[in-house]
Design a protein around this motif. Structure first.
Motif, mmCIF file in Angstrom:
data_model
loop_
_atom_site.group_PDB
_atom_site.id
_atom_site.type_symbol
_atom_site.label_atom_id
_atom_site.label_comp_id
_atom_site.label_asym_id
_atom_site.label_seq_id
_atom_site.Cartn_x
_atom_site.Cartn_y
_atom_site.Cartn_z
ATOM 1 N N ALA A 1 32.216 18.459 70.113
ATOM 2 C CA ALA A 1 31.354 17.838 70.225
ATOM 3 C C ALA A 1 30.623 16.339 69.669
ATOM 4 C CB ALA A 1 30.329 17.415 71.415
ATOM 5 N N ARG B 1 19.814 14.443 68.688
ATOM 6 C CA ARG B 1 19.499 14.696 70.093
ATOM 7 C C ARG B 1 20.993 14.997 70.760
ATOM 8 N NH1 ARG B 1 15.851 11.585 73.712
ATOM 9 N NH2 ARG B 1 16.771 12.579 75.433
ATOM 10 N N THR B 2 21.080 15.567 72.000
ATOM 11 C CA THR B 2 22.587 16.144 71.710
ATOM 12 C C THR B 2 22.418 16.445 73.403
ATOM 13 O OG1 THR B 2 21.252 18.550 71.749
ATOM 14 C CG2 THR B 2 23.031 18.042 70.225
ATOM 15 N N ASN B 3 23.876 16.031 73.700
ATOM 16 C CA ASN B 3 24.504 15.573 75.432
ATOM 17 C C ASN B 3 24.754 17.407 75.847
ATOM 18 O OD1 ASN B 3 26.955 16.998 74.509
ATOM 19 N ND2 ASN B 3 27.572 14.312 75.064
ATOM 20 N N VAL B 4 24.996 16.893 77.237
ATOM 21 C CA VAL B 4 25.133 18.473 77.574
ATOM 22 C C VAL B 4 26.579 19.214 77.934
ATOM 23 C CG1 VAL B 4 24.145 17.554 79.766
ATOM 24 C CG2 VAL B 4 27.084 17.278 79.422
ATOM 25 N N GLN B 5 26.903 18.689 76.678
ATOM 26 C CA GLN B 5 28.515 19.592 76.301
ATOM 27 C C GLN B 5 27.805 20.426 75.729
ATOM 28 O OE1 GLN B 5 31.865 19.080 77.085
ATOM 29 N NE2 GLN B 5 31.159 17.519 78.817
#
Length: 211
Positions: free
Chosen positions: A151, A173-177
């Motif tokens: 990611a 900002r990060t995602n669920v991965q």
């Protein structure tokens, strides 16, 4: 080590860092390796082959490893064998893997006991007749780590000219991965040389490396 997300694994795993992450902190690899070997020989640090990449070695403080392993063995019939393994093998030997011959003759474990050690997760099969030293329940760690690496690399690659300032990436900002702290993963991609770190007046610029 302090960047390791203990809560993510309900504090069941010892703190793990990868050897190459240290190369992102100190650029002299030879010196890093020398210091690590010293700590390993003193019995303070353990090294593990993590399985997803031949160059990926996990580092854990020996005391932390033993504490977590024993906590996981609470009330299990394999506990006595695991305790003996930690005392006889882990405390005295810096090997990353063990042959059947060595386990039977030098450390005096029976076939049944070796099976117990594999079952408890302190050993994992390397090939017929040999085992890697391993971290119990680390499958989730590996899964999340690889996911996070992909990611974050993707973020760098998708940036303009496939490059981004390290400070800016840390704030993304990060995602669920991405389950790990961004800084932990940045140390990974820099140390593994999956990105190039270029000094600029605004701090390090990370550039995607086409392999």
């Amino acid at each position: 080590m302090t960047l390791f997300p203990r809560k993510l694994f309900n504090d069941s795993l010892p703190l793990i860092v990868l050897k190459h992450q240290l190369y992102s902190v100190h650029h002299d690899k030879t010196l890093v390796d020398k210091e690590l070997n010293k700590l390993r020989e003193q019995g303070e640090l353990l090294m593990f082959q993590l399985g997803f990449d031949t160059e990926a070695f996990g580092l854990i403080f020996a005391s932390d490893y033993k504490t977590k392993v024993l906590a996981g063995e609470e009330g299990r019939e394999t506990r006595a064998t695991v305790e003996r393994f930690l005392e006889k093998v882990v405390s005295s030997c810096t090997d990353l893997s063990f042959s059947k011959d060595k386990m039977l003759r030098q450390f005096l474990f029976t076939d049944t006991e070796i099976t117990q050690l594999v079952k408890s997760g302190v050993l994992t099969v390397r090939d017929a007749g040999s085992w890697w030293l391993s971290i119990p329940n680390s499958g989730k760690f590996t899964k999340y780590f690889i996911q996070g690496r992909k990611a974050v690399l993707g973020m760098v690659k998708k940036s303009k000219y496939s490059e981004v300032l390290k400070a800016e990436l840390e704030e993304r900002r990060t995602n669920v991965q991405v389950k790990f702290p961004m800084k932990y993963l940045i140390h990974d991609i820099v140390g593994a040389e999956l990105v190039e770190s270029i000094p600029t007046t605004s701090g390090p610029l990370l550039r995607f490396v086409d392999s």
